[in-house]
Scaffold this active site. Structure first.
Site, PDB file in Angstrom:
ATOM      1  N   SER A   1     -10.941  -1.509   2.989  1.00  0.00           N
ATOM      2  CA  SER A   1     -10.218  -1.673   4.261  1.00  0.00           C
ATOM      3  C   SER A   1      -9.926  -0.295   4.836  1.00  0.00           C
ATOM      4  CB  SER A   1      -8.882  -2.374   4.019  1.00  0.00           C
ATOM      5  OG  SER A   1      -9.078  -3.627   3.429  1.00  0.00           O
TER       6      SER A   1
ATOM      7  N   ARG B   1       0.834  -1.218   0.000  1.00  0.00           N
ATOM      8  CA  ARG B   1       0.000   0.000   0.000  1.00  0.00           C
ATOM      9  C   ARG B   1       0.869   1.269   0.000  1.00  0.00           C
ATOM     10  NH1 ARG B   1      -3.020  -3.687  -0.852  1.00  0.00           N
ATOM     11  NH2 ARG B   1      -5.135  -3.899  -0.059  1.00  0.00           N
TER      12      ARG B   1
ATOM     13  N   GLU C   1      -5.572   2.922   6.194  1.00  0.00           N
ATOM     14  CA  GLU C   1      -5.194   2.687   4.809  1.00  0.00           C
ATOM     15  C   GLU C   1      -5.818   3.792   3.967  1.00  0.00           C
ATOM     16  OE1 GLU C   1      -6.766   1.441   1.769  1.00  0.00           O
ATOM     17  OE2 GLU C   1      -5.981  -0.573   1.482  1.00  0.00           O
TER      18      GLU C   1
HETATM   19  N1  EPU Z   1     -10.655 -11.914   9.427  1.00  0.00           N
HETATM   20  C1  EPU Z   1     -11.423 -12.196  10.524  1.00  0.00           C
HETATM   21  N2  EPU Z   1     -12.442 -11.337  10.847  1.00  0.00           N
HETATM   22  C2  EPU Z   1     -12.714 -10.241  10.099  1.00  0.00           C
HETATM   23  C3  EPU Z   1     -11.925  -9.966   8.972  1.00  0.00           C
HETATM   24  C4  EPU Z   1     -10.899 -10.811   8.646  1.00  0.00           C
HETATM   25  O1  EPU Z   1     -11.205 -13.181  11.243  1.00  0.00           O
HETATM   26  O2  EPU Z   1     -13.640  -9.515  10.455  1.00  0.00           O
HETATM   27  C5  EPU Z   1      -9.578 -12.836   9.062  1.00  0.00           C
HETATM   28  C6  EPU Z   1      -9.930 -13.605   7.782  1.00  0.00           C
HETATM   29  O3  EPU Z   1     -10.653 -14.775   8.069  1.00  0.00           O
HETATM   30  C7  EPU Z   1      -8.587 -13.907   7.206  1.00  0.00           C
HETATM   31  C8  EPU Z   1      -7.747 -12.702   7.617  1.00  0.00           C
HETATM   32  O4  EPU Z   1      -8.426 -12.088   8.705  1.00  0.00           O
HETATM   33  O5  EPU Z   1      -8.037 -15.050   7.819  1.00  0.00           O
HETATM   34  C9  EPU Z   1      -7.535 -11.707   6.493  1.00  0.00           C
HETATM   35  O6  EPU Z   1      -8.797 -11.231   6.036  1.00  0.00           O
HETATM   36  P1  EPU Z   1      -9.105 -11.081   4.482  1.00  0.00           P
HETATM   37  O7  EPU Z   1      -8.679 -12.321   3.838  1.00  0.00           O
HETATM   38  O8  EPU Z   1     -10.503 -10.652   4.329  1.00  0.00           O
HETATM   39  O9  EPU Z   1      -8.114  -9.984   3.972  1.00  0.00           O
HETATM   40  P2  EPU Z   1      -7.576  -8.644   4.640  1.00  0.00           P
HETATM   41  O10 EPU Z   1      -6.161  -8.841   5.038  1.00  0.00           O
HETATM   42  O11 EPU Z   1      -8.500  -8.197   5.701  1.00  0.00           O
HETATM   43  C10 EPU Z   1      -6.632  -7.568   2.455  1.00  0.00           C
HETATM   44  C11 EPU Z   1      -6.741  -6.231   1.791  1.00  0.00           C
HETATM   45  C12 EPU Z   1      -8.050  -6.136   1.018  1.00  0.00           C
HETATM   46  C13 EPU Z   1      -8.108  -7.264  -0.002  1.00  0.00           C
HETATM   47  C14 EPU Z   1      -8.005  -8.586   0.762  1.00  0.00           C
HETATM   48  C15 EPU Z   1      -8.006  -9.777  -0.152  1.00  0.00           C
HETATM   49  C16 EPU Z   1      -5.537  -4.711   3.247  1.00  0.00           C
HETATM   50  C17 EPU Z   1      -5.618  -3.628   4.272  1.00  0.00           C
HETATM   51  N3  EPU Z   1      -6.690  -5.189   2.810  1.00  0.00           N
HETATM   52  O12 EPU Z   1      -7.675  -7.625   3.435  1.00  0.00           O
HETATM   53  O13 EPU Z   1      -8.047  -4.914   0.302  1.00  0.00           O
HETATM   54  O14 EPU Z   1      -9.316  -7.228  -0.737  1.00  0.00           O
HETATM   55  O15 EPU Z   1      -6.767  -8.619   1.524  1.00  0.00           O
HETATM   56  O16 EPU Z   1      -6.781  -9.945  -0.723  1.00  0.00           O
HETATM   57  O17 EPU Z   1      -4.438  -5.078   2.849  1.00  0.00           O
HETATM   58  C18 EPU Z   1      -8.707  -2.677   0.418  1.00  0.00           C
HETATM   59  O18 EPU Z   1      -7.515  -2.391   0.351  1.00  0.00           O
HETATM   60  O19 EPU Z   1      -9.595  -1.783   0.515  1.00  0.00           O
HETATM   61  C19 EPU Z   1      -9.100  -4.059   0.441  1.00  0.00           C
HETATM   62  C20 EPU Z   1     -10.355  -4.450   0.581  1.00  0.00           C
END
Ligand code: EPU
Length: 389
Positions: free
Chosen positions: A277, A209, A374
């Site tokens: 996010s 990012r 972010e």
């Molecule tokens: N999780 C939870 N509870 C929640 C949310 C997440 O337990 O309420 C756990 C999920 O089960 C998973 C882990 O946390 O094991 C990561 O969650 P997720 O896979 O949804 O991805 P993220 O790390 O929260 C990032 C990006 C997203 C992108 C997703 C998919 C960032 C800040 N966010 O989210 O990007 O879509 O990976 O690759 O890096 C964005 O930048 O706006 C965005 C949506």
């Protein structure tokens, strides 16, 4: 007064003193330069939080147009592609820049490389595609249109809201892929000097990012065009949980799956105001991960980094801090992904900020971990750092 409510996906009722929709580079050249401060450049407004009305000018990037150059793939193609991008830039600017419509207008460029060299290859895998895109093109429209031409690479980024010009600033990413992986060069108009500057991918210093365009000294740069290097050879990136152990026959199937995953977890900004996010995933040392594992068992979602640290899932931390599905007045966190703050109706900017502060304080007190937004925060006079708000 320029109403910004339809230019920010949080759907907050905020305004700027002035607004200008930029549909071609000439609109920038015609401005009195250096442009009077303060000013902000917006793409889709999908990664911003206006904390109050802005007293300056907002420039909205709607420069359209896509041109594609087919080149023989080379072992070391970076130099060849950079010159092809420059040539495409020179030859296509006038035709494609003025296509100011939501549709993605394609113009096929004659191969810049020697055609006889191209003839010696007999399959699509022998070619690369240099795609020069106007900064105002909607990223997801571009991905869909390129896939119709079998040009792939960006499919894991499907459905990410926002424009192509904004994508490299945050080096947007999803499902194991970042836009920086495909960027060949970026053209930007300097609102201080009127110069056009070209940056190679290496000069952008892409990180998680991050790119140099987030630094204060680069904020006068308006990204007019982004040149990507893509191919017709589908290379599936499926190390992300929802994509593992699946067969994808082509990039289109991958796009469909990514869209389904996003629709399952994330609110559609068309219907529920949000900016994706809200916080970045924090980097922590191994001892922090060990402490979390001791508390929650080994199922702590984290990703090892090259420098020995780990990237933790902010959404998981927020969830474990009991902040998933919260409602505070007109704002809340999304029930299926705690990392997303949503506008539940007529939220006011200060309500969004207050909830963000509450979440970060809860995570800090439960885990000792600092969360940093972010989304970019804009106040009365321009961008504000989280710790200065
Ligand atoms: N999780 C939870 N509870 C929640 C949310 C997440 O337990 O309420 C756990 C999920 O089960 C998973 C882990 O946390 O094991 C990561 O969650 P997720 O896979 O949804 O991805 P993220 O790390 O929260 C990032 C990006 C997203 C992108 C997703 C998919 C960032 C800040 N966010 O989210 O990007 O879509 O990976 O690759 O890096 C964005 O930048 O706006 C965005 C949506």
């Amino acid at each position: 007064m320029f109403d910004l409510s339809s230019y920010n996906t949080f759907n907050l009722a905020v305004s700027a003193r002035e607004g200008l929709v930029v549909s071609e580079v000439a609109d920038l050249e015609n401005l009195p330069l250096p442009l009077e401060e303060p000013y902000i450049i917006l793409g889709g407004g999908s990664d911003v939080l206006f904390t109050e009305d802005f007293v300056g000018t907002v420039l909205i990037n709607r420069i359209m147009g896509v041109s594609i150059t087919k080149l023989p793939r080379r072992a070391d193609s970076a130099g060849a592609l950079a010159s092809a991008a420059a040539a495409a830039s020179a030859s296509s600017a006038s035709s494609s820049d003025t296509a100011a419509s939501a549709a993605v207008a394609f113009s096929a460029e004659a191969p810049v490389a020697d055609a006889s060299a191209a003839d010696s290859y007999d399959s699509d895998s022998a070619f690369e595609y240099v795609v020069r895109v106007g900064g105002g093109v909607v990223l997801d429209d571009l991905i869909a249109q390129l896939l119709k031409e079998d040009i792939c690479g960006l499919e894991n980024l499907s459905l990410i809201p926002g424009t192509v010009g904004a994508a490299p600033i945050q080096n947007i990413g999803a499902y194991g892929v970042e836009i920086g992986d495909f960027i060949e060069s970026i053209e930007a108009f300097d609102l201080r000097t009127g110069e056009t500057k070209v940056f190679t991918a290496a000069q952008c210093h892409f990180g998680y990012r991050y790119s140099i365009f987030k630094e204060p000294e680069y904020r006068s740069l308006f990204i007019t065009h982004v040149t990507l290097r893509l191919s017709k050879t589908f290379v599936p990136h499926q190390n992300y949980a929802g994509l593992q152990s699946m067969e994808f026959k082509d990039a289109f199937a991958m796009r469909e799956r990514v869209i389904a995953l996003r629709n399952e977890k994330l609110p559609n900004p068309k219907y529920v105001g949000n900016a994706g996010s809200f916080f970045k995933n924090p980097y922590v040392n191994a001892d922090v991960v060990a402490a979390l594992q001791a508390q929650f068992g080994t199922k702590v979602p984290c990703y090892p980094c090259e420098d020995g640290r780990f990237k933790l899932a902010a959404g998981w931390l927020i969830d474990k801090a009991n902040c998933r599905g919260l409602k505070h007045g007109q704002v809340g966190t999304w029930g299926k992904q705690a990392l997303v703050i949503v506008n539940l109706g007529n939220a006011k900017p200060h309500e969004v900020l207050a909830l963000a502060r509450y979440i970060s304080a809860e995570v800090k007190s439960k885990f000792g971990i600092d969360l940093v937004p972010e989304v970019r925060l804009y106040g009365k006079h321009g961008e504000i750092a989280w710790d200065q708000i």
